[in-house]
Design an enzyme around this catalytic site. Structure first.
Site, PDB file in Angstrom:
ATOM      1  N   ASP A  46       0.802  -1.083  -0.040  1.00  0.00           N
ATOM      2  CA  ASP A  46       0.216  -0.180  -0.044  1.00  0.00           C
ATOM      3  C   ASP A  46       0.746   1.281   0.019  1.00  0.00           C
ATOM      4  O   ASP A  46       1.932   1.238   0.407  1.00  0.00           O
ATOM      5  CB  ASP A  46      -0.745   0.014   1.246  1.00  0.00           C
ATOM      6  N   HIS A 188       3.959  -1.954   3.097  1.00  0.00           N
ATOM      7  CA  HIS A 188       3.967  -0.730   2.521  1.00  0.00           C
ATOM      8  C   HIS A 188       5.278  -0.484   1.672  1.00  0.00           C
ATOM      9  O   HIS A 188       6.414  -0.718   2.182  1.00  0.00           O
ATOM     10  CB  HIS A 188       3.850   0.303   3.381  1.00  0.00           C
TER      11      HIS A 188
HETATM   12 NI    NI Z   1      -2.511   3.231   3.330  1.00  0.00          NI
END
Ligand code: NI
Length: 237
Positions: A46, A188
């Site tokens: 993400d 991430h």
């Molecule tokens: Ni996020």
């Protein structure tokens, strides 16, 4: 004991999050490339793209022949078009993480439409028409707003909170502790430590016999036909 506890947590999380229940994991049988579905797992990223880290991650995944799923922030697409086209060309699944990473809980329907629609339009312009699945920031969307979402939504089932520790070894240990077939790992790709962790996790799980697939392939392997507006956490719930 640990396995029982993590299963309980996963079920509790799924209930809180309103994740859709999936069917049993079934074996893929298309042709000669028969894959034991029980060995499948998905890794997702993400908050990117971020050139300094995403590029190194793509290099590492390519070297390992591993597909991942990327949920991109719409306003970060401009300037990284080449990276995103590379993701698509190298077999990764690409989805949306809204235009500006807003928490969708409690926003107006206009804001929701704008955040989701702008990102969808930018991805279509860059990559062509398609279903760019949505990962709602923080994993949540109001129940009443689900009908506004035109694509399946994806949460996760393994969250090592990589953004908090920024420690590749801790992140790796947390993921390996909870890794089970059919699960969706959240990382991430905007942190160097998370790229280090991701590549190390891939190596470790491949050595354990896991095979990495995109989220779409993972759900298919679980006999799930993903529906628009439904939030999925894993291939089994
Ligand atoms: Ni996020």
């Amino acid at each position: 004991m640990a396995r029982g506890r993590s299963l309980f947590l996963c079920l509790a999380l799924a209930l809180l999050a309103g994740c859709a229940p999936g069917g049993p994991i079934i074996q893929e049988t298309d042709g000669a490339a028969e894959i034991p579905a029980e060995n499948l797992i998905a890794i997702t990223f993400d908050d990117g793209p971020r050139r300094e880290t995403t590029e190194r991650l793509l290099d590492g995944l390519l070297e390992r022949g591993v597909p991942a799923t990327f949920f991109l922030i719409g306003r970060q697409i401009a300037g990284s078009e080449d990276l995103i086209q590379r993701m698509a060309a190298e077999g990764h699944q690409i989805g949306s993480h809204t235009w500006s990473h807003v928490r969708l809980l409690g926003v107006s329907q206009d804001t929701l439409r704008d955040e989701v629609g702008r990102t969808q339009a930018a991805l279509e312009e860059l990559l062509g028409p398609g279903d760019y699945w949505l990962r709602p920031p923080y994993g949540a969307v109001d129940e009443a707003d689900r009908t506004l979402i035109q694509v399946p939504m994806i949460k996760w089932s393994i969250d090592p909170r990589d953004w908090e520790s920024l420690d590749a070894e801790k992140v790796k240990a947390a993921v390996l502790k909870d890794a089970r077939p059919g699960q969706i790992i959240l990382l991430h790709d905007i942190y160097d430590s998370s790229v280090d962790a991701a590549l190390s996790i891939v190596d470790a799980l491949k050595a354990e016999g896991y095979r990495f697939v995109t989220v779409e392939e993972l759900l298919q392997s679980g006999g799930i036909q993903p529906e628009a507006g439904v939030l999925y956490c894993s291939a089994d719930g």
